[in-house]
Write a protein that holds these residues in place. Sequence first.
Motif, short mmCIF file in Angstrom:
data_model
loop_
_atom_site.label_atom_id
_atom_site.label_comp_id
_atom_site.label_asym_id
_atom_site.label_seq_id
_atom_site.Cartn_x
_atom_site.Cartn_y
_atom_site.Cartn_z
N UNK A 1 0.84 -1.21 0.00
CA UNK A 1 0.00 0.00 0.00
C UNK A 1 0.87 1.25 0.00
N UNK A 2 1.92 1.25 0.81
CA UNK A 2 2.85 2.40 0.85
C UNK A 2 3.60 2.52 -0.47
N UNK A 3 3.96 1.40 -1.06
CA UNK A 3 4.66 1.39 -2.35
C UNK A 3 3.78 2.01 -3.43
N UNK A 4 2.51 1.55 -3.51
CA UNK A 4 1.59 2.12 -4.50
C UNK A 4 1.44 3.62 -4.30
N UNK A 5 1.29 4.02 -3.05
CA UNK A 5 1.10 5.44 -2.78
C UNK A 5 2.29 6.25 -3.26
N UNK A 6 3.47 5.76 -2.98
CA UNK A 6 4.68 6.46 -3.43
C UNK A 6 4.72 6.55 -4.95
N UNK A 7 4.39 5.46 -5.62
CA UNK A 7 4.44 5.42 -7.08
C UNK A 7 3.33 6.27 -7.71
N UNK A 8 2.09 5.97 -7.34
CA UNK A 8 0.94 6.59 -8.01
C UNK A 8 0.79 8.05 -7.60
N UNK A 9 0.76 8.30 -6.30
CA UNK A 9 0.60 9.67 -5.83
C UNK A 9 1.82 10.51 -6.21
N UNK A 10 3.00 9.90 -6.16
CA UNK A 10 4.21 10.62 -6.57
C UNK A 10 4.14 11.06 -8.02
N UNK A 11 3.66 10.15 -8.89
CA UNK A 11 3.51 10.49 -10.31
C UNK A 11 2.51 11.63 -10.47
N UNK A 12 1.37 11.52 -9.78
CA UNK A 12 0.33 12.55 -9.90
C UNK A 12 0.80 13.90 -9.36
N UNK A 13 1.50 13.89 -8.25
CA UNK A 13 2.00 15.16 -7.69
C UNK A 13 3.01 15.81 -8.62
N UNK A 14 3.85 14.99 -9.27
CA UNK A 14 4.80 15.53 -10.24
C UNK A 14 4.09 16.20 -11.40
N UNK A 15 3.02 15.58 -11.88
CA UNK A 15 2.23 16.17 -12.97
C UNK A 15 1.54 17.44 -12.48
N UNK A 16 0.99 17.41 -11.27
CA UNK A 16 0.32 18.59 -10.72
C UNK A 16 1.28 19.77 -10.60
N UNK A 17 2.54 19.50 -10.29
CA UNK A 17 3.55 20.57 -10.21
C UNK A 17 3.82 21.21 -11.56
N UNK A 18 3.68 20.42 -12.63
CA UNK A 18 3.97 20.92 -13.98
C UNK A 18 2.74 21.49 -14.68
N UNK A 19 1.56 20.99 -14.32
CA UNK A 19 0.34 21.37 -15.03
C UNK A 19 -0.58 22.17 -14.10
N UNK A 20 -0.78 23.44 -14.41
CA UNK A 20 -1.52 24.31 -13.49
C UNK A 20 -3.05 24.15 -13.53
N UNK A 21 -3.59 23.58 -14.60
CA UNK A 21 -5.06 23.51 -14.70
C UNK A 21 -5.54 22.07 -14.61
N UNK A 22 -6.80 21.93 -14.22
CA UNK A 22 -7.41 20.59 -14.11
C UNK A 22 -7.30 19.84 -15.43
N UNK A 23 -7.65 20.49 -16.53
CA UNK A 23 -7.69 19.83 -17.83
C UNK A 23 -6.33 19.26 -18.20
N UNK A 24 -5.28 20.07 -18.07
CA UNK A 24 -3.93 19.60 -18.42
C UNK A 24 -3.45 18.53 -17.45
N UNK A 25 -3.77 18.70 -16.17
CA UNK A 25 -3.36 17.74 -15.15
C UNK A 25 -3.97 16.37 -15.42
N UNK A 26 -5.29 16.30 -15.55
CA UNK A 26 -5.95 14.99 -15.68
C UNK A 26 -5.60 14.35 -17.02
N UNK A 27 -5.42 15.16 -18.07
CA UNK A 27 -5.02 14.60 -19.37
C UNK A 27 -3.66 13.91 -19.25
N UNK A 28 -2.70 14.55 -18.59
CA UNK A 28 -1.37 13.95 -18.45
C UNK A 28 -1.38 12.73 -17.54
N UNK A 29 -2.19 12.76 -16.49
CA UNK A 29 -2.31 11.59 -15.60
C UNK A 29 -2.81 10.39 -16.40
#
Length: 196
Positions: A58-86
């Motif tokens: 569970x901790x491994x998944x969180x690090x992988x999945x949430x880490x990936x999403x947080x990285x995208x959120x840092x690069x993409x300022x809007x919902x549309x760009x964020x969710x498209x990249x995710x």
Amino acid sequence: MTKGEETKEKIIRQAAGLFWEKGYTATGIQDILNAAGVTKGSFYFYFKRKKDVGFAAAAFYEKQVLGMMEGIADRQPTWEDFIADVVKAMIGQAEKGRFYGCPFSVLGMEIAFSEPDLAAAFLQSLEKIRRLFQNVLRRSGLTEGQAASTSRLLMTSYEGYLLQYRLSRDIQWLRWMIADLTCVDIRRAMIPDKEA
């Protein structure tokens, strides 16, 4: 990283992959040993039982999945760009045959009644993703109350698409998710401003 730490990490990584693909119940300790290429003694040196490696997964998944999403959120300022990249990242993995839906909901649903404390760990990770959605929505111009309620709606849609993908193994569900979740004009379709 020491050899022991590498062995433990390998067990966690292999167990996490098997749980996600085959399910927690269908994955036995011997399956994990075979995938990790370790002995039973090595497994039990780090984990007393399968459930302990479940918490580590569970901790491994969180690090992988949430880490990936947080990285995208840092690069993409809007919902549309964020969710498209995710979702594009998910499609990339699905095209390689390495994506099985949302590990948190897949495993959490499977063990919700048999292992409620482990299921709670997966639920906690889902809530962190919902809060990330809320933060991105707030950055996209919604008030705190609007972002909170809209994030719940979008999280439910997001999980629904991932469930459809897992059941059908049809990547089209992921493509539809991009189309549908990016076409939402969050400023016009937002839920009225109210406290969460």
